[in-house]
Design a protein around this motif. Structure first.
Motif, mmCIF file in Angstrom:
data_model
loop_
_atom_site.group_PDB
_atom_site.id
_atom_site.type_symbol
_atom_site.label_atom_id
_atom_site.label_comp_id
_atom_site.label_asym_id
_atom_site.label_seq_id
_atom_site.Cartn_x
_atom_site.Cartn_y
_atom_site.Cartn_z
ATOM 1 N N GLY A 114 0.992 -1.217 0.134
ATOM 2 C CA GLY A 114 0.043 -0.203 0.131
ATOM 3 C C GLY A 114 0.820 1.210 0.009
ATOM 4 O O GLY A 114 1.411 1.315 1.020
ATOM 5 N N ARG A 115 0.829 2.135 -1.219
ATOM 6 C CA ARG A 115 1.649 3.259 -1.149
ATOM 7 C C ARG A 115 0.765 4.337 -1.708
ATOM 8 O O ARG A 115 -0.274 4.154 -2.179
ATOM 9 N N ASN A 116 1.197 5.637 -1.481
ATOM 10 C CA ASN A 116 0.696 6.794 -2.015
ATOM 11 C C ASN A 116 0.263 6.638 -3.445
ATOM 12 O O ASN A 116 1.063 6.164 -4.166
ATOM 13 N N LEU A 117 -1.068 7.061 -3.824
ATOM 14 C CA LEU A 117 -1.350 7.056 -5.024
ATOM 15 C C LEU A 117 -0.276 7.605 -6.104
ATOM 16 O O LEU A 117 -0.152 7.441 -7.309
ATOM 17 N N PHE A 118 0.125 8.936 -5.458
ATOM 18 C CA PHE A 118 0.904 9.661 -6.345
ATOM 19 C C PHE A 118 2.436 8.861 -6.897
ATOM 20 O O PHE A 118 3.025 9.158 -7.819
ATOM 21 N N ALA A 119 2.537 7.752 -5.883
ATOM 22 C CA ALA A 119 3.826 7.037 -6.235
ATOM 23 C C ALA A 119 3.653 5.868 -7.131
ATOM 24 O O ALA A 119 4.494 5.080 -7.580
ATOM 25 N N THR A 120 2.350 5.451 -7.464
ATOM 26 C CA THR A 120 1.935 4.311 -8.117
ATOM 27 C C THR A 120 1.188 4.573 -9.098
ATOM 28 O O THR A 120 0.747 3.578 -10.230
ATOM 29 N N THR A 121 0.717 5.859 -9.575
ATOM 30 C CA THR A 121 -0.334 6.166 -10.702
ATOM 31 C C THR A 121 0.330 6.467 -12.002
ATOM 32 O O THR A 121 1.163 7.246 -12.029
ATOM 33 N N ASP A 122 -0.199 6.314 -13.228
ATOM 34 C CA ASP A 122 0.314 6.648 -14.426
ATOM 35 C C ASP A 122 0.052 8.216 -14.542
ATOM 36 O O ASP A 122 -0.916 8.774 -13.735
ATOM 37 N N PRO A 123 0.961 8.999 -15.260
ATOM 38 C CA PRO A 123 0.637 10.191 -15.395
ATOM 39 C C PRO A 123 -0.356 11.042 -15.496
ATOM 40 O O PRO A 123 -0.896 12.158 -14.930
ATOM 41 N N ARG A 124 -1.418 10.526 -16.342
ATOM 42 C CA ARG A 124 -2.580 11.131 -16.653
ATOM 43 C C ARG A 124 -3.434 11.078 -15.406
ATOM 44 O O ARG A 124 -4.384 12.121 -15.293
ATOM 45 N N ARG A 125 -3.757 9.807 -14.872
ATOM 46 C CA ARG A 125 -4.428 9.752 -13.549
ATOM 47 C C ARG A 125 -3.895 10.561 -12.506
ATOM 48 O O ARG A 125 -4.539 11.188 -11.960
ATOM 49 N N LEU A 126 -2.523 10.752 -12.511
ATOM 50 C CA LEU A 126 -1.896 11.490 -11.383
ATOM 51 C C LEU A 126 -2.356 13.052 -11.627
ATOM 52 O O LEU A 126 -2.601 13.497 -10.684
ATOM 53 N N ALA A 127 -2.447 13.428 -12.893
ATOM 54 C CA ALA A 127 -2.715 15.092 -13.321
ATOM 55 C C ALA A 127 -4.052 15.082 -12.699
ATOM 56 O O ALA A 127 -4.397 16.208 -12.136
ATOM 57 N N ALA A 128 -5.263 14.093 -13.232
ATOM 58 C CA ALA A 128 -6.506 14.386 -12.559
ATOM 59 C C ALA A 128 -6.700 14.355 -11.326
ATOM 60 O O ALA A 128 -7.485 15.221 -10.617
ATOM 61 N N HIS A 129 -5.992 13.631 -10.619
ATOM 62 C CA HIS A 129 -6.050 13.641 -8.920
ATOM 63 C C HIS A 129 -5.279 14.674 -8.542
ATOM 64 O O HIS A 129 -6.199 15.097 -7.353
#
Length: 198
Positions: A114-129
């Motif tokens: 379990g890690r922070n979403l920012f460390a595990t997400t692709d750039p597009r989803r990260l930008a939206a989040h």
């Protein structure tokens, strides 16, 4: 069952009044889905917040007293008969500015990280989040107190992966936990929600 929340049960709720432990805190599962869905209690926390009970009063699982080994906290989860269900580990950050991460060990399954979403997400989803979080924080700032203190800050979203597969997401207390892999033992997910991301 793929979505649930852990938190206070409304005292006016008939289901909460039937709690075998007298607890007003527990696990509620999403029924119906969508915006019209509602949460129904399915497990109640014991007074020690280290055990969960089913609505009929039978014990669902317990959590051993936390142990710290080499700076890592271990919370061992046991079934009602005392058999091990798995272990939840809180891993301290390698650097001061980072937050801790989590591991779930479930026998016979790959380690769940379990890690922070920012460390595990692709750039597009990260930008939206990131945009969504920025909007939330801006709104919280507008609702801050007269003394300049911030209002409630949104908890971090954790992405839980096993062998590269996203198996669960958590979003702080009182927000739905979503279990995406059917093999994840729900008791471990329930206990993590009860322990909280602290």
């Amino acid at each position: 069952m793929s979505a649930f929340t852990y938190g206070s049960l409304a005292s006016s709720s008939p289901a909460a009044a039937k709690s075998p432990t007298g607890s007003r805190v527990g696990i509620r599962i999403l029924r119906g889905g969508g915006s019209g869905g509602f949460f129904t209690p399915c497990a109640f926390a014991g007074a020690d917040r280290r055990s969960l009970y089913l609505p009929d009063g039978s014990l669902l699982c317990t959590v051993d007293a936390a142990e710290t080994v080499d700076g890592v906290r271990h919370d061992r989860v046991r079934a009602a008969d005392g058999e091990p269900v798995g272990t939840i580990r809180r891993i301290p950050p390698a650097r001061r500015l980072l937050k801790h991460t989590w591991r779930i060990d479930q026998p016979g399954r790959p380690e769940i990280v379990g890690r922070n979403l920012f460390a595990t997400t692709d750039p597009r989803r990260l930008a939206a989040h990131t945009a969504d979080t920025a909007l939330s924080l801006t709104f919280d700032t507008l609702l801050s107190g007269d003394d300049g203190s911030l209002g409630p800050v949104r908890p971090r979203v954790l992405a839980w992966k096993a062998a590269g597969e996203l198996v669960m997401t958590t979003d702080g207390r009182h927000q739905p936990v979503r279990v995406l892999a059917p093999w994840v033992d729900r008791r471990l997910a329930f206990v993590f929600a009860m322990l909280g991301d602290e």
